[in-house]
Design a protein around this motif. Structure first.
Motif, PDB file in Angstrom:
ATOM      1  N   ARG A 106      60.345  58.983  74.791  1.00 10.40           N
ATOM      2  CA  ARG A 106      59.970  59.154  73.385  1.00 10.40           C
ATOM      3  C   ARG A 106      61.208  59.475  72.533  1.00 10.40           C
ATOM      4  O   ARG A 106      61.331  59.020  71.388  1.00 10.40           O
ATOM      5  CB  ARG A 106      58.937  60.285  73.248  1.00 10.40           C
ATOM      6  CG  ARG A 106      57.557  59.896  73.749  1.00 10.40           C
ATOM      7  CD  ARG A 106      56.600  61.092  73.798  1.00 10.40           C
ATOM      8  NE  ARG A 106      55.303  60.723  74.286  1.00 10.40           N
ATOM      9  CZ  ARG A 106      54.294  60.267  73.534  1.00 10.40           C
ATOM     10  NH1 ARG A 106      54.441  60.197  72.218  1.00 10.40           N
ATOM     11  NH2 ARG A 106      53.147  59.934  74.062  1.00 10.40           N
TER      12      ARG A 106
ATOM     13  N   ARG B  22      65.743  52.505  81.213  1.00 10.13           N
ATOM     14  CA  ARG B  22      65.217  53.229  82.374  1.00 10.13           C
ATOM     15  C   ARG B  22      66.375  53.751  83.232  1.00 10.13           C
ATOM     16  O   ARG B  22      66.383  54.901  83.644  1.00 10.13           O
ATOM     17  CB  ARG B  22      64.283  52.347  83.210  1.00 10.13           C
ATOM     18  CG  ARG B  22      63.089  51.803  82.456  1.00 10.13           C
ATOM     19  CD  ARG B  22      61.955  51.429  83.383  1.00 10.13           C
ATOM     20  NE  ARG B  22      61.363  52.603  83.989  1.00 10.13           N
ATOM     21  CZ  ARG B  22      60.453  53.380  83.397  1.00 10.13           C
ATOM     22  NH1 ARG B  22      59.988  53.092  82.218  1.00 10.13           N
ATOM     23  NH2 ARG B  22      60.002  54.441  84.015  1.00 10.13           N
TER      24      ARG B  22
ATOM     25  N   ASP C 219      56.990  57.088  87.086  1.00  7.85           N
ATOM     26  CA  ASP C 219      57.713  56.539  88.244  1.00  7.85           C
ATOM     27  C   ASP C 219      58.478  57.631  88.986  1.00  7.85           C
ATOM     28  O   ASP C 219      59.465  57.347  89.650  1.00  7.85           O
ATOM     29  CB  ASP C 219      58.720  55.481  87.747  1.00  7.85           C
ATOM     30  CG  ASP C 219      59.766  56.093  86.806  1.00  7.85           C
ATOM     31  OD1 ASP C 219      59.535  57.193  86.264  1.00  7.85           O
ATOM     32  OD2 ASP C 219      60.836  55.477  86.629  1.00  7.85           O
TER      33      ASP C 219
ATOM     34  N   ARG D  58      48.863  51.332  76.132  1.00  7.87           N
ATOM     35  CA  ARG D  58      49.971  51.863  76.924  1.00  7.87           C
ATOM     36  C   ARG D  58      49.689  51.750  78.424  1.00  7.87           C
ATOM     37  O   ARG D  58      50.581  51.447  79.206  1.00  7.87           O
ATOM     38  CB  ARG D  58      50.268  53.316  76.547  1.00  7.87           C
ATOM     39  CG  ARG D  58      51.089  53.394  75.267  1.00  7.87           C
ATOM     40  CD  ARG D  58      51.816  54.683  75.142  1.00  7.87           C
ATOM     41  NE  ARG D  58      50.911  55.776  74.869  1.00  7.87           N
ATOM     42  CZ  ARG D  58      51.097  57.007  75.312  1.00  7.87           C
ATOM     43  NH1 ARG D  58      52.116  57.298  76.084  1.00  7.87           N
ATOM     44  NH2 ARG D  58      50.262  57.956  74.975  1.00  7.87           N
TER      45      ARG D  58
ATOM     46  N   ASP E 281      52.346  49.916  80.575  1.00 12.10           N
ATOM     47  CA  ASP E 281      53.047  50.736  81.574  1.00 12.10           C
ATOM     48  C   ASP E 281      52.753  50.275  83.000  1.00 12.10           C
ATOM     49  O   ASP E 281      53.589  50.418  83.889  1.00 12.10           O
ATOM     50  CB  ASP E 281      52.658  52.213  81.432  1.00 12.10           C
ATOM     51  CG  ASP E 281      53.124  52.817  80.107  1.00 12.10           C
ATOM     52  OD1 ASP E 281      54.021  52.236  79.468  1.00 12.10           O
ATOM     53  OD2 ASP E 281      52.587  53.877  79.712  1.00 12.10           O
TER      54      ASP E 281
ATOM     55  N   ARG F 187      54.451  46.293  83.514  1.00  8.46           N
ATOM     56  CA  ARG F 187      55.865  45.944  83.278  1.00  8.46           C
ATOM     57  C   ARG F 187      56.539  45.661  84.631  1.00  8.46           C
ATOM     58  O   ARG F 187      56.114  46.173  85.685  1.00  8.46           O
ATOM     59  CB  ARG F 187      56.580  47.066  82.521  1.00  8.46           C
ATOM     60  CG  ARG F 187      56.727  48.320  83.323  1.00  8.46           C
ATOM     61  CD  ARG F 187      57.515  49.408  82.585  1.00  8.46           C
ATOM     62  NE  ARG F 187      57.472  50.617  83.374  1.00  8.46           N
ATOM     63  CZ  ARG F 187      57.157  51.809  82.920  1.00  8.46           C
ATOM     64  NH1 ARG F 187      56.888  51.999  81.652  1.00  8.46           N
ATOM     65  NH2 ARG F 187      57.155  52.844  83.735  1.00  8.46           N
TER      66      ARG F 187
HETATM   67  O1   DC Z   1      54.012  60.808  79.287  1.00  4.40           O
HETATM   68  P1   DC Z   1      54.064  60.205  77.885  1.00  4.40           P
HETATM   69  O2   DC Z   1      52.766  59.610  77.454  1.00  4.40           O
HETATM   70  O3   DC Z   1      54.660  61.120  76.890  1.00  4.40           O
HETATM   71  O4   DC Z   1      55.090  59.000  78.048  1.00  4.40           O
HETATM   72  C1   DC Z   1      55.445  58.191  76.978  1.00  4.40           C
HETATM   73  C2   DC Z   1      55.735  56.771  77.455  1.00  4.40           C
HETATM   74  O5   DC Z   1      56.929  56.747  78.228  1.00  4.40           O
HETATM   75  C3   DC Z   1      54.647  56.140  78.308  1.00  4.40           C
HETATM   76  O6   DC Z   1      53.842  55.250  77.568  1.00  4.40           O
HETATM   77  C4   DC Z   1      55.395  55.404  79.373  1.00  4.40           C
HETATM   78  C5   DC Z   1      56.793  55.903  79.328  1.00  4.40           C
HETATM   79  N1   DC Z   1      57.220  56.606  80.546  1.00  4.40           N
HETATM   80  C6   DC Z   1      57.765  55.853  81.549  1.00  4.40           C
HETATM   81  O7   DC Z   1      57.817  54.621  81.448  1.00  4.40           O
HETATM   82  N2   DC Z   1      58.269  56.472  82.650  1.00  4.40           N
HETATM   83  C7   DC Z   1      58.209  57.801  82.776  1.00  4.40           C
HETATM   84  N3   DC Z   1      58.712  58.385  83.867  1.00  4.40           N
HETATM   85  C8   DC Z   1      57.607  58.576  81.757  1.00  4.40           C
HETATM   86  C9   DC Z   1      57.107  57.944  80.654  1.00  4.40           C
END
Ligand code: DC
Length: 223
Positions: A40, A108, A130, A179, A183, A186
């Motif tokens: 974020r 990432r 992840d 999302r 998520d 991907r």
């Molecule tokens: O946990 P959150 O909803 O605040 O996370 C926001 C976004 O970040 C979520 O849509 C996917 C991504 N995310 C990710 O890809 N890998 C992570 N380890 C944590 C979050």
């Protein structure tokens, strides 16, 4: 407890990961890291620079400026280049765009490297998507939380309706579903359960009973 003891908590949004992770960290005197806040934070930075607008994302620009982004946590608050952005990163504008940013491999890699550094020298509870599969495949304990999307939307709505009176339950539900889709489909590090993670149905627990259940698991496994 060894110095780099790691508890990885993964799952979709609004399954209660962060509530559990914070409570575990405080009960076990460990550091809590909200990896989603880091994605974020990068998203907010891209929006501040106007590289991420309604028209789309200037991916190359963002990737070439990653070294300008300094994210730190103090007392569970996220600081972006020295400014506390803990509230701003929860806005709908960030929530709607974060999955796009989180699907980019370079971003990432940038954040995973920082997450591994944080976990290398201290006992950490980290939540995300992840953590047990990619960031810490050798984590001491892996949990995977799941719950129905309608239940999660209601939960999130109850949490934010006081701060954001404009947002509707339906908008939150749509955002959660979108999302989840982005998520988990991907190419890089999709949201999946690690084979050695313990799956917990969040709808079966209150926050307190979930904490007690996991503390019991830990005391059985590590005593
Ligand atoms: O946990 P959150 O909803 O605040 O996370 C926001 C976004 O970040 C979520 O849509 C996917 C991504 N995310 C990710 O890809 N890998 C992570 N380890 C944590 C979050």
């Amino acid at each position: 407890m060894k110095k780099s003891f790691i508890i990885a908590i993964d799952g979709a949004s609004s399954t209660g990961k962060s509530t559990l992770a914070k409570a575990l960290a405080s009960s076990l005197n460990m550091v809590y890291v909200d990896s989603g806040a880091m994605y974020r934070g990068v998203t907010l930075y891209a929006q501040q620079q106007q590289w991420l607008t309604e028209a789309g994302l200037d991916k190359e620009k963002l990737i070439s400026h990653l070294d300008d982004i300094h994210l730190t946590f103090t007392n569970n608050k996220l600081f972006l280049n020295g400014a506390d952005v803990s509230s701003e990163i929860r806005s709908m504008a960030v929530s709607n765009a974060v999955s796009i940013v989180a699907s980019i491999s370079e971003i990432r890699a940038f954040l995973v490297a920082q997450q591994r550094i944080i976990g290398a020298t201290q006992a950490v509870v980290m939540d995300g998507r992840d953590i047990g599969t990619v960031v810490f495949p050798d984590a001491d304990l892996k949990l995977f939380l799941f719950a129905d999307d309608q239940v999660r939307a209601q939960r999130r709505f109850n949490e934010i309706k006081e701060q954001d009176t404009e947002v509707t339950l339906n908008q939150i539900h749509q955002n959660i579903k979108q999302r989840d889709y982005l998520d988990s489909t991907r190419a890089d590090s999709p949201l999946i359960q690690a084979p050695d993670a313990i799956a917990l149905d969040a709808t079966q627990f209150t926050a307190e009973s979930m904490l007690n259940h996991v503390l019991e698991l830990i005391s059985k496994r590590f005593s």
